[in-house]
Design a protein around this motif. Sequence first.
Motif, PDB file in Angstrom:
ATOM      1  N   LEU A 279      14.993 -12.753 -32.304  1.00  0.00           N
ATOM      2  CA  LEU A 279      16.430 -12.403 -32.728  1.00  0.00           C
ATOM      3  C   LEU A 279      17.252 -13.159 -33.924  1.00  0.00           C
ATOM      4  O   LEU A 279      17.646 -13.877 -34.256  1.00  0.00           O
ATOM      5  N   THR A 280      15.823 -13.302 -35.634  1.00  0.00           N
ATOM      6  CA  THR A 280      16.078 -13.779 -36.329  1.00  0.00           C
ATOM      7  C   THR A 280      17.302 -13.709 -37.376  1.00  0.00           C
ATOM      8  O   THR A 280      17.455 -14.807 -37.952  1.00  0.00           O
ATOM      9  N   SER A 281      18.358 -12.902 -36.896  1.00  0.00           N
ATOM     10  CA  SER A 281      19.478 -13.180 -37.643  1.00  0.00           C
ATOM     11  C   SER A 281      20.739 -13.771 -37.015  1.00  0.00           C
ATOM     12  O   SER A 281      22.096 -13.791 -37.023  1.00  0.00           O
ATOM     13  N   LEU A 282      20.005 -14.290 -35.448  1.00  0.00           N
ATOM     14  CA  LEU A 282      20.842 -14.425 -34.679  1.00  0.00           C
ATOM     15  C   LEU A 282      21.768 -15.964 -35.347  1.00  0.00           C
ATOM     16  O   LEU A 282      21.353 -16.696 -35.528  1.00  0.00           O
ATOM     17  N   VAL A 283      23.214 -16.277 -35.415  1.00  0.00           N
ATOM     18  CA  VAL A 283      24.225 -17.376 -35.292  1.00  0.00           C
ATOM     19  C   VAL A 283      24.501 -18.321 -33.804  1.00  0.00           C
ATOM     20  O   VAL A 283      24.444 -19.322 -34.458  1.00  0.00           O
ATOM     21  N   ASN A 284      25.455 -17.129 -33.230  1.00  0.00           N
ATOM     22  CA  ASN A 284      25.765 -18.116 -32.648  1.00  0.00           C
ATOM     23  C   ASN A 284      24.812 -17.127 -30.779  1.00  0.00           C
ATOM     24  O   ASN A 284      24.774 -16.150 -30.796  1.00  0.00           O
ATOM     25  N   LEU A 285      24.384 -18.045 -30.292  1.00  0.00           N
ATOM     26  CA  LEU A 285      23.633 -17.987 -29.292  1.00  0.00           C
ATOM     27  C   LEU A 285      24.425 -19.130 -27.981  1.00  0.00           C
ATOM     28  O   LEU A 285      24.830 -20.179 -27.843  1.00  0.00           O
ATOM     29  N   ASP A 299       9.848 -19.842 -28.433  1.00  0.00           N
ATOM     30  CA  ASP A 299      10.464 -19.021 -29.417  1.00  0.00           C
ATOM     31  C   ASP A 299      12.028 -19.163 -29.742  1.00  0.00           C
ATOM     32  O   ASP A 299      11.506 -18.418 -31.271  1.00  0.00           O
ATOM     33  N   VAL A 300      12.291 -20.152 -29.537  1.00  0.00           N
ATOM     34  CA  VAL A 300      13.580 -19.783 -30.372  1.00  0.00           C
ATOM     35  C   VAL A 300      14.029 -21.021 -31.152  1.00  0.00           C
ATOM     36  O   VAL A 300      14.599 -20.757 -32.706  1.00  0.00           O
ATOM     37  N   VAL A 301      12.411 -21.694 -31.716  1.00  0.00           N
ATOM     38  CA  VAL A 301      11.883 -21.729 -33.024  1.00  0.00           C
ATOM     39  C   VAL A 301      12.141 -20.823 -34.053  1.00  0.00           C
ATOM     40  O   VAL A 301      12.691 -21.563 -35.306  1.00  0.00           O
ATOM     41  N   ASN A 302      12.248 -19.518 -33.922  1.00  0.00           N
ATOM     42  CA  ASN A 302      12.580 -18.452 -34.841  1.00  0.00           C
ATOM     43  C   ASN A 302      13.771 -18.711 -35.720  1.00  0.00           C
ATOM     44  O   ASN A 302      14.338 -17.777 -36.149  1.00  0.00           O
ATOM     45  N   LEU A 303      14.668 -18.882 -34.719  1.00  0.00           N
ATOM     46  CA  LEU A 303      16.288 -18.849 -34.901  1.00  0.00           C
ATOM     47  C   LEU A 303      17.149 -19.560 -36.207  1.00  0.00           C
ATOM     48  O   LEU A 303      17.486 -20.406 -35.573  1.00  0.00           O
TER      49      LEU A 303
END
Length: 441
Positions: A279-285, A299-303
């Motif tokens: 979800l590389t467009s994610l701003v708020n998680l 994989d969160v490194v991609n955010l």
Amino acid sequence: MVPLMVLTLVSILITPSSSTSLVSDFHALVSLRNGFQFPKPMLSTWNVSNPSSVCSWIGVQCFRRRVVSLDLTDMDLDGSVSPEISKLDRLTYLSLAGNNFTGGIEIVNLSELRFLNISNNGFGGNVEWNYSCMGNLEVLDVYYNNFSGFLPAGVVELKKLRYLALGGNYFVGEIPPSYGRILGLEYLQLGGNNLEGKIPGELGNLTNLRELYLGYSNAFEGGIPPEFGNLVNLVILDLASCELDGQIPPELGNLKSLDTLYLFRNLLSGPIPKQLGNLTSLVNLDLSENALTGEIPPDVVNLKKLRLLSLFKNTLHGSIPDYVSEFPDLETLSLWHNNFTGVIPENLGQNGKLQMLDLSSNKLTGTIPRNLCSSNQLKILILMKNFLFGSIPEDLGRCYSLVRVRLGDNYLNGSIPEGFIYLPKLDFVELRNNYLTGALG
């Protein structure tokens, strides 16, 4: 509630007036006015002694000498809405939003209507209207009223509907699976009701959806439908605080346009799926206040666009990944009340925008990095209830943005930075149960 699109009268084709005349519209508006309670000079232009003046009344627009728009948004009106409103049979735009109307309301036979917004009032009863006579409706917004009963099944007849907001009411029962047939929907808000049962997987058919809100006050059974992975145009998915259980479906990793994912305050368990790293467009998680286990997946490194990463009150373990220091826009990192071990990443404060850091109630060791406030944006620093040792960095005493500091219940030693006394915004410091010397003035 603000709709996704703005309808302009210029774009709306109106059929010529038939036997019904402007006089009929005048009488309908006078009936409305008689039901209103309003502060002067609001609606002072509504001259009930002059039918020909209707088209110059505040909130009224006409086309070919018929009323086609009635907009009374945010006029602080009280009272009730007369059923005579449905005699304005050439209306294409109707907004009563942001007032204090009470009682029931029924909209019938307005076949030209495209925009209907009665949100943020005190209307009650139900909205089981005859939707088959409203086939042109694109926006239906009844958000934040006192409507009750079941969700209206008839809205599935609105083939042109793009925006449906029924949230913030007292609707009960289940979400009708038939809602999955409103294929043109771009916005669906059902949150803040008293809904129950399973979330129907049929909602995964709404592939035009950009925003979906089902959380808050609802109490669903079961988990997140894996069919939600088909909603590839979603920008916002808010399923917070609605008692969902089970695991987070890896299919959510298909939502490449997602900007905001709120799943907090549920009963979700199991690991954070690595597919969320897609979800590389994610701003708020925000996955906080669940029962998630395992480590933060690499994989969160991609955010790289993250501004909010909130995972607090789970049972996550492992170390805090060094790559969180590389998120250039990260403003809030909240990981408290987990089982994280290891040290605080050395470069965590160098991203330039970090404002809130809460790593409390974990099992972190090592020292407090000296550059946590290198950008002078940090406002809230909470590291209490860990196993941190060493001294408090003097750099924190020069962090002029600091408002709150909580470092208690650790093994810190040395002197309290003298600079704390002079920080202009600092209003709370908690350092108890350490081995510090000195005072705060």
